[in-house]
Design an enzyme around this catalytic site. Structure first.
Site, short mmCIF file in Angstrom:
data_model
loop_
_atom_site.label_atom_id
_atom_site.label_comp_id
_atom_site.label_asym_id
_atom_site.label_seq_id
_atom_site.Cartn_x
_atom_site.Cartn_y
_atom_site.Cartn_z
CB THR A 152 -15.53 50.52 45.13
OG1 THR A 152 -16.52 51.61 43.74
CG2 THR A 152 -16.08 49.27 44.37
CB THR A 189 -17.14 52.37 37.03
OG1 THR A 189 -17.04 50.80 37.26
CG2 THR A 189 -16.57 53.41 37.37
CG ASN A 401 -9.48 57.86 40.17
OD1 ASN A 401 -10.06 56.74 39.86
ND2 ASN A 401 -9.76 59.16 40.15
#
Length: 406
Positions: A152, A189, A401
Protein backbone atom coordinates in the site's frame (compact mmCIF):
# COMPACT_ATOMS: atom_id res chain seq x y z
CA UNK A 1 21.29 -22.02 7.42
CA UNK A 2 21.92 -19.47 4.70
CA UNK A 3 19.94 -16.61 3.24
CA UNK A 4 19.11 -17.00 -0.44
CA UNK A 5 17.56 -14.72 -3.04
CA UNK A 6 13.84 -15.38 -3.03
CA UNK A 7 10.38 -14.91 -1.62
CA UNK A 8 7.28 -17.07 -1.27
CA UNK A 9 8.22 -19.28 -4.23
CA UNK A 10 11.57 -20.26 -2.70
CA UNK A 11 9.89 -23.23 -1.03
CA UNK A 12 9.36 -26.31 -3.23
CA UNK A 13 5.86 -26.67 -4.63
CA UNK A 14 4.70 -23.06 -4.25
CA UNK A 15 3.70 -20.75 -7.09
CA UNK A 16 2.50 -17.15 -7.00
CA UNK A 17 1.97 -13.96 -8.95
CA UNK A 18 0.47 -10.50 -8.73
CA UNK A 19 -1.70 -8.48 -11.11
CA UNK A 20 -3.38 -5.09 -11.39
CA UNK A 21 -7.16 -5.41 -11.30
CA UNK A 22 -8.12 -1.76 -10.82
CA UNK A 23 -8.53 -1.38 -7.05
CA UNK A 24 -5.53 0.97 -7.07
CA UNK A 25 -4.59 3.36 -9.85
CA UNK A 26 -2.13 1.77 -12.27
CA UNK A 27 -0.55 -0.50 -9.65
CA UNK A 28 -0.63 -4.21 -8.90
CA UNK A 29 -3.23 -4.93 -6.27
CA UNK A 30 -4.08 -8.64 -6.21
CA UNK A 31 -1.87 -11.64 -5.46
CA UNK A 32 -2.20 -15.40 -5.23
CA UNK A 33 0.05 -17.89 -3.45
CA UNK A 34 -0.71 -21.54 -4.23
CA UNK A 35 0.74 -24.90 -3.17
CA UNK A 36 0.81 -28.02 -5.34
CA UNK A 37 -0.16 -30.12 -2.35
CA UNK A 38 -2.28 -29.47 0.75
CA UNK A 39 -0.59 -27.42 3.48
CA UNK A 40 -0.79 -27.42 7.21
CA UNK A 41 -1.04 -23.82 8.27
CA UNK A 42 -0.99 -21.38 11.17
CA UNK A 43 -2.11 -17.81 11.71
CA UNK A 44 -1.72 -14.90 14.08
CA UNK A 45 -4.02 -11.90 13.93
CA UNK A 46 -4.65 -8.36 15.09
CA UNK A 47 -5.39 -7.68 18.76
CA UNK A 48 -7.74 -4.87 17.69
CA UNK A 49 -11.32 -5.56 18.77
CA UNK A 50 -12.46 -4.24 15.38
CA UNK A 51 -11.40 -6.95 12.94
CA UNK A 52 -11.68 -6.85 9.17
CA UNK A 53 -13.83 -9.45 7.43
CA UNK A 54 -10.83 -11.40 6.03
CA UNK A 55 -9.39 -11.71 9.55
CA UNK A 56 -12.63 -13.30 10.73
CA UNK A 57 -12.57 -15.70 7.75
CA UNK A 58 -8.97 -16.75 8.35
CA UNK A 59 -9.52 -17.15 12.08
CA UNK A 60 -12.41 -19.48 11.31
CA UNK A 61 -10.24 -21.57 8.99
CA UNK A 62 -7.41 -21.74 11.53
CA UNK A 63 -9.91 -23.02 14.07
CA UNK A 64 -11.75 -25.51 11.86
CA UNK A 65 -9.77 -26.54 8.76
CA UNK A 66 -6.95 -29.09 8.68
CA UNK A 67 -5.35 -28.08 5.38
CA UNK A 68 -5.34 -25.19 2.93
CA UNK A 69 -3.97 -24.86 -0.59
CA UNK A 70 -3.99 -21.16 -1.39
CA UNK A 71 -3.97 -17.58 -0.28
CA UNK A 72 -5.58 -14.63 -2.09
CA UNK A 73 -4.69 -11.06 -1.13
CA UNK A 74 -5.87 -7.70 -2.35
CA UNK A 75 -4.41 -4.28 -1.55
CA UNK A 76 -5.97 -0.83 -1.83
CA UNK A 77 -9.07 -1.81 0.14
CA UNK A 78 -9.05 -3.27 3.67
CA UNK A 79 -12.60 -4.70 3.55
CA UNK A 80 -12.82 -3.56 7.18
CA UNK A 81 -15.87 -2.03 8.88
CA UNK A 82 -17.96 -3.19 5.91
CA UNK A 83 -20.50 -5.19 7.94
CA UNK A 84 -22.22 -8.27 6.50
CA UNK A 85 -21.39 -7.27 2.93
CA UNK A 86 -17.70 -7.42 3.77
CA UNK A 87 -18.03 -10.94 5.16
CA UNK A 88 -19.94 -12.06 2.07
CA UNK A 89 -17.32 -10.49 -0.21
CA UNK A 90 -14.52 -12.26 1.66
CA UNK A 91 -16.21 -15.61 1.19
CA UNK A 92 -16.82 -14.78 -2.46
CA UNK A 93 -13.09 -14.15 -2.91
CA UNK A 94 -12.41 -17.61 -1.49
CA UNK A 95 -15.07 -19.17 -3.73
CA UNK A 96 -13.69 -17.45 -6.85
CA UNK A 97 -10.12 -18.49 -6.08
CA UNK A 98 -11.18 -22.06 -5.28
CA UNK A 99 -13.01 -22.32 -8.60
CA UNK A 100 -9.90 -21.26 -10.52
CA UNK A 101 -7.56 -23.48 -8.51
CA UNK A 102 -9.68 -26.62 -8.24
CA UNK A 103 -10.07 -26.74 -4.48
CA UNK A 104 -12.72 -25.87 -1.92
CA UNK A 105 -13.37 -22.42 -0.47
CA UNK A 106 -12.35 -23.73 2.96
CA UNK A 107 -8.89 -24.31 1.50
CA UNK A 108 -8.40 -20.63 0.58
CA UNK A 109 -7.15 -18.02 3.03
CA UNK A 110 -8.09 -14.40 2.27
CA UNK A 111 -6.41 -11.12 3.21
CA UNK A 112 -7.07 -7.47 2.38
CA UNK A 113 -5.24 -4.23 3.13
CA UNK A 114 -5.86 -0.59 2.35
CA UNK A 115 -8.58 1.96 3.04
CA UNK A 116 -11.07 1.10 5.79
CA UNK A 117 -14.85 1.39 5.39
CA UNK A 118 -15.18 1.03 1.62
CA UNK A 119 -16.89 -1.97 -0.05
CA UNK A 120 -14.73 -4.13 -2.29
CA UNK A 121 -15.17 -3.71 -6.07
CA UNK A 122 -16.03 -7.37 -6.55
CA UNK A 123 -16.30 -7.24 -10.35
CA UNK A 124 -12.68 -6.09 -10.56
CA UNK A 125 -11.55 -8.60 -7.96
CA UNK A 126 -13.22 -11.46 -9.82
CA UNK A 127 -11.39 -10.48 -13.00
CA UNK A 128 -8.17 -10.11 -11.05
CA UNK A 129 -8.40 -13.58 -9.51
CA UNK A 130 -8.99 -15.14 -12.92
CA UNK A 131 -6.09 -13.19 -14.43
CA UNK A 132 -3.69 -14.02 -11.61
CA UNK A 133 -4.58 -17.71 -11.58
CA UNK A 134 -3.70 -17.89 -15.28
CA UNK A 135 -0.14 -16.63 -14.73
CA UNK A 136 0.87 -18.55 -11.59
CA UNK A 137 4.55 -19.45 -11.59
CA UNK A 138 7.24 -20.74 -9.25
CA UNK A 139 9.85 -18.29 -10.59
CA UNK A 140 11.67 -15.66 -8.61
CA UNK A 141 10.00 -13.00 -10.72
CA UNK A 142 6.53 -14.30 -9.85
CA UNK A 143 7.31 -14.04 -6.13
CA UNK A 144 8.36 -10.42 -6.63
CA UNK A 145 5.17 -9.62 -8.54
CA UNK A 146 3.13 -11.02 -5.64
CA UNK A 147 5.15 -8.96 -3.15
CA UNK A 148 4.48 -5.83 -5.21
CA UNK A 149 0.76 -6.54 -5.34
CA UNK A 150 0.30 -6.57 -1.55
CA UNK A 151 1.91 -3.14 -0.98
CA UNK A 152 0.00 0.00 0.00
CA UNK A 153 2.10 2.94 1.23
CA UNK A 154 5.21 0.74 1.18
CA UNK A 155 8.14 2.23 -0.70
CA UNK A 156 9.78 -1.14 -1.33
CA UNK A 157 8.87 -4.82 -1.35
CA UNK A 158 9.73 -6.97 1.64
CA UNK A 159 10.89 -10.50 0.85
CA UNK A 160 13.17 -13.03 2.45
CA UNK A 161 14.18 -16.65 1.89
CA UNK A 162 16.59 -19.08 3.45
CA UNK A 163 17.71 -22.64 3.06
CA UNK A 164 18.86 -25.13 5.66
CA UNK A 165 19.66 -28.82 5.71
CA UNK A 166 17.53 -31.24 7.72
CA UNK A 167 18.06 -35.00 7.53
CA UNK A 168 20.48 -34.31 4.69
CA UNK A 169 17.75 -32.65 2.61
CA UNK A 170 17.33 -29.01 1.60
CA UNK A 171 14.49 -27.28 3.43
CA UNK A 172 13.34 -23.80 2.45
CA UNK A 173 11.45 -21.01 4.17
CA UNK A 174 10.31 -18.04 2.09
CA UNK A 175 8.25 -15.01 2.90
CA UNK A 176 6.86 -11.66 1.88
CA UNK A 177 5.32 -8.88 3.93
CA UNK A 178 3.78 -5.46 3.64
CA UNK A 179 3.69 -2.73 6.20
CA UNK A 180 4.73 0.89 6.59
CA UNK A 181 2.26 2.69 8.85
CA UNK A 182 -0.05 1.70 11.73
CA UNK A 183 2.78 -0.45 13.06
CA UNK A 184 2.79 -1.19 16.78
CA UNK A 185 3.79 -4.04 19.12
CA UNK A 186 1.35 -6.95 19.47
CA UNK A 187 0.83 -7.03 15.71
CA UNK A 188 0.75 -4.10 13.39
CA UNK A 189 -0.94 -3.06 10.16
CA UNK A 190 1.07 -5.58 8.36
CA UNK A 191 0.51 -8.69 6.39
CA UNK A 192 3.16 -11.38 6.42
CA UNK A 193 3.01 -14.62 4.46
CA UNK A 194 5.46 -17.47 4.98
CA UNK A 195 5.84 -20.64 2.93
CA UNK A 196 7.94 -23.66 3.78
CA UNK A 197 8.44 -27.10 2.28
CA UNK A 198 9.14 -28.54 5.72
CA UNK A 199 6.77 -31.17 7.11
CA UNK A 200 5.17 -29.98 10.34
CA UNK A 201 1.80 -30.58 11.97
CA UNK A 202 -0.73 -27.79 12.26
CA UNK A 203 -0.66 -27.71 16.07
CA UNK A 204 3.13 -27.64 16.23
CA UNK A 205 3.27 -24.94 13.56
CA UNK A 206 0.76 -22.77 15.42
CA UNK A 207 2.75 -23.03 18.63
CA UNK A 208 5.98 -22.20 16.82
CA UNK A 209 4.42 -19.17 15.14
CA UNK A 210 3.10 -17.93 18.46
CA UNK A 211 6.55 -18.01 20.02
CA UNK A 212 8.32 -16.57 16.97
CA UNK A 213 6.20 -13.43 16.72
CA UNK A 214 7.05 -12.53 20.30
CA UNK A 215 10.64 -11.78 19.27
CA UNK A 216 9.86 -10.33 15.84
CA UNK A 217 6.61 -8.57 14.86
CA UNK A 218 5.68 -7.91 18.49
CA UNK A 219 8.93 -5.97 18.96
CA UNK A 220 8.42 -3.32 16.27
CA UNK A 221 6.69 0.05 16.27
CA UNK A 222 6.33 2.90 13.79
CA UNK A 223 3.50 5.01 15.13
CA UNK A 224 1.68 3.30 17.99
CA UNK A 225 -1.41 2.30 15.97
CA UNK A 226 -2.70 -1.27 15.68
CA UNK A 227 -4.72 -2.06 12.57
CA UNK A 228 -7.92 -3.97 11.87
CA UNK A 229 -6.27 -6.30 9.34
CA UNK A 230 -2.97 -7.45 10.86
CA UNK A 231 -2.27 -11.01 9.84
CA UNK A 232 0.62 -13.47 9.73
CA UNK A 233 0.00 -16.74 7.89
CA UNK A 234 2.33 -19.71 7.46
CA UNK A 235 1.81 -22.54 4.97
CA UNK A 236 3.82 -25.78 5.15
CA UNK A 237 3.43 -28.41 2.38
CA UNK A 238 6.07 -30.96 3.44
CA UNK A 239 7.44 -31.33 -0.10
CA UNK A 240 11.07 -31.27 1.05
CA UNK A 241 10.59 -34.91 1.98
CA UNK A 242 11.76 -34.73 5.57
CA UNK A 243 10.01 -36.48 8.41
CA UNK A 244 7.61 -34.30 10.43
CA UNK A 245 9.36 -31.70 12.57
CA UNK A 246 8.49 -31.30 16.23
CA UNK A 247 10.28 -30.51 19.50
CA UNK A 248 11.39 -34.14 19.68
CA UNK A 249 13.16 -33.97 16.31
CA UNK A 250 16.99 -33.72 16.68
CA UNK A 251 17.11 -30.77 14.26
CA UNK A 252 14.09 -28.94 15.62
CA UNK A 253 16.11 -26.09 17.15
CA UNK A 254 17.83 -25.40 13.85
CA UNK A 255 14.47 -25.10 12.11
CA UNK A 256 13.11 -22.87 14.88
CA UNK A 257 16.10 -20.56 14.56
CA UNK A 258 15.64 -20.30 10.79
CA UNK A 259 11.88 -19.79 11.13
CA UNK A 260 12.30 -16.93 13.60
CA UNK A 261 15.05 -15.40 11.47
CA UNK A 262 12.63 -15.11 8.55
CA UNK A 263 10.04 -13.33 10.67
CA UNK A 264 12.64 -11.03 12.24
CA UNK A 265 14.03 -10.05 8.84
CA UNK A 266 10.56 -9.16 7.59
CA UNK A 267 9.73 -7.26 10.79
CA UNK A 268 12.90 -5.18 10.47
CA UNK A 269 12.14 -4.47 6.81
CA UNK A 270 8.71 -3.14 7.79
CA UNK A 271 10.27 -0.73 10.27
CA UNK A 272 12.90 0.42 7.78
CA UNK A 273 10.01 1.39 5.52
CA UNK A 274 8.08 3.25 8.24
CA UNK A 275 5.97 6.01 6.72
CA UNK A 276 8.17 9.08 6.42
CA UNK A 277 10.98 7.34 8.32
CA UNK A 278 14.55 8.48 7.87
CA UNK A 279 16.22 6.42 10.59
CA UNK A 280 16.16 2.79 11.69
CA UNK A 281 16.30 2.52 15.47
CA UNK A 282 17.27 -0.48 17.57
CA UNK A 283 16.77 -0.45 21.33
CA UNK A 284 18.59 -3.09 23.34
CA UNK A 285 17.84 -3.67 27.02
CA UNK A 286 20.26 -5.90 28.88
CA UNK A 287 20.64 -6.85 32.53
CA UNK A 288 16.91 -6.75 33.27
CA UNK A 289 15.20 -9.02 35.78
CA UNK A 290 14.04 -11.34 32.99
CA UNK A 291 13.33 -11.43 29.26
CA UNK A 292 9.74 -10.25 29.59
CA UNK A 293 10.84 -7.19 31.57
CA UNK A 294 13.56 -6.37 29.06
CA UNK A 295 11.14 -6.63 26.14
CA UNK A 296 8.56 -4.43 27.86
CA UNK A 297 11.18 -1.76 28.52
CA UNK A 298 12.54 -1.89 24.96
CA UNK A 299 9.05 -1.68 23.45
CA UNK A 300 8.17 1.31 25.61
CA UNK A 301 11.20 3.24 24.42
CA UNK A 302 10.74 2.42 20.74
CA UNK A 303 7.05 3.39 20.92
CA UNK A 304 7.54 6.80 22.56
CA UNK A 305 6.75 9.64 20.15
CA UNK A 306 9.01 11.96 22.13
CA UNK A 307 11.90 9.53 21.77
CA UNK A 308 11.19 9.11 18.07
CA UNK A 309 11.05 12.86 17.42
CA UNK A 310 14.30 13.35 19.32
CA UNK A 311 16.00 10.87 17.00
CA UNK A 312 14.44 12.66 14.02
CA UNK A 313 16.18 15.82 15.23
CA UNK A 314 19.41 13.93 16.09
CA UNK A 315 19.03 15.21 19.64
CA UNK A 316 20.70 13.19 22.42
CA UNK A 317 17.74 13.80 24.72
CA UNK A 318 18.33 10.70 26.82
CA UNK A 319 15.88 11.80 29.52
CA UNK A 320 13.02 10.81 27.21
CA UNK A 321 14.38 7.27 27.07
CA UNK A 322 14.57 6.97 30.84
CA UNK A 323 11.08 8.44 31.11
CA UNK A 324 9.67 5.89 28.65
CA UNK A 325 11.27 3.07 30.60
CA UNK A 326 9.77 4.47 33.79
CA UNK A 327 6.17 4.42 32.60
CA UNK A 328 6.47 1.05 30.84
CA UNK A 329 4.99 -0.80 33.80
CA UNK A 330 8.09 -2.98 34.12
CA UNK A 331 10.14 -2.90 37.31
CA UNK A 332 13.83 -1.91 37.16
CA UNK A 333 16.38 -0.03 39.25
CA UNK A 334 17.13 3.35 37.59
CA UNK A 335 20.26 3.73 39.72
CA UNK A 336 21.78 0.75 37.90
CA UNK A 337 21.31 2.15 34.40
CA UNK A 338 24.13 2.71 31.94
CA UNK A 339 22.94 4.28 28.67
CA UNK A 340 24.76 4.36 25.33
CA UNK A 341 24.11 5.58 21.78
CA UNK A 342 26.01 4.08 18.86
CA UNK A 343 26.08 4.16 15.07
CA UNK A 344 28.61 3.92 12.25
CA UNK A 345 30.13 7.10 13.69
CA UNK A 346 31.00 5.49 17.03
CA UNK A 347 29.57 5.07 20.53
CA UNK A 348 28.93 7.52 23.35
CA UNK A 349 27.82 6.92 26.94
CA UNK A 350 25.43 9.48 28.41
CA UNK A 351 24.41 7.87 31.73
CA UNK A 352 26.43 5.77 34.18
CA UNK A 353 24.91 4.14 37.26
CA UNK A 354 21.81 6.27 36.85
CA UNK A 355 23.89 9.45 36.92
CA UNK A 356 24.17 11.84 33.94
CA UNK A 357 27.59 12.01 32.34
CA UNK A 358 29.05 15.09 30.70
CA UNK A 359 29.42 14.31 27.00
CA UNK A 360 30.46 16.00 23.78
CA UNK A 361 27.25 17.28 22.15
CA UNK A 362 28.95 17.50 18.74
CA UNK A 363 30.05 13.87 18.94
CA UNK A 364 26.56 12.81 20.02
CA UNK A 365 25.03 14.77 17.14
CA UNK A 366 27.39 13.10 14.69
CA UNK A 367 26.40 9.65 15.96
CA UNK A 368 22.68 10.40 15.85
CA UNK A 369 22.77 11.89 12.35
CA UNK A 370 23.37 8.39 10.96
CA UNK A 371 20.55 6.38 9.39
CA UNK A 372 20.90 3.39 11.74
CA UNK A 373 21.22 3.98 15.48
CA UNK A 374 21.46 1.58 18.42
CA UNK A 375 20.46 2.54 21.96
CA UNK A 376 21.76 0.26 24.69
CA UNK A 377 20.20 0.38 28.16
CA UNK A 378 22.39 -1.73 30.43
CA UNK A 379 20.75 -2.55 33.76
CA UNK A 380 22.03 -4.41 36.82
CA UNK A 381 18.91 -6.33 37.81
CA UNK A 382 19.56 -9.75 36.23
CA UNK A 383 20.27 -11.48 32.92
CA UNK A 384 17.15 -10.61 30.93
CA UNK A 385 17.62 -9.21 27.42
CA UNK A 386 15.22 -7.79 24.86
CA UNK A 387 15.51 -5.89 21.57
CA UNK A 388 12.93 -3.72 19.83
CA UNK A 389 13.05 -1.97 16.48
CA UNK A 390 11.44 1.23 15.29
CA UNK A 391 12.00 4.43 13.36
CA UNK A 392 11.98 8.16 13.84
CA UNK A 393 8.81 10.23 13.48
CA UNK A 394 8.98 12.91 10.80
CA UNK A 395 6.95 15.64 9.12
CA UNK A 396 6.51 13.25 6.19
CA UNK A 397 4.52 10.83 8.34
CA UNK A 398 1.90 13.53 8.92
CA UNK A 399 1.79 14.39 5.21
CA UNK A 400 1.30 10.75 4.14
CA UNK A 401 -1.46 10.06 6.65
CA UNK A 402 -3.15 13.42 6.20
CA UNK A 403 -4.33 12.50 2.70
CA UNK A 404 -4.25 8.68 2.76
CA UNK A 405 -7.76 8.23 1.34
CA UNK A 406 -6.99 10.44 -1.66
Amino acid sequence: MQMIDGGVTASIGFSANGVACGIKKRKKDLALVVSESPCTFAGSFTTNLVKAAPVLWDQKLVASSTFVKALVVNSGNANACTALQGEQDTQTMAVLAAKELGCTEEEVLVCSTGVIGVPLPMDRIEAGIKSCASVLSSTREAALEAALAICTTDTFTKEVALELTIEGKSVHIGGMAKGSGMIHPNMATMLSFITTDAAISKDVLQTLLGSSIQDSYNMISVDGDTSTNDTVLVLANGMSGTSPLSPSHPEWEAFCEAFTEVHTALAKAIVRDGEGAGKFLEVQVKGAKDKATAQTLARSVITSNLVKTAFFGSDANWGRILCAMGYSGAAFDPSGLDLFFSSAKGMIQVVKGGTPLPFDEHQAKSILLEKEIVTLAQLSDGNGEGTAWGCDLSYEYVRINGDYRS
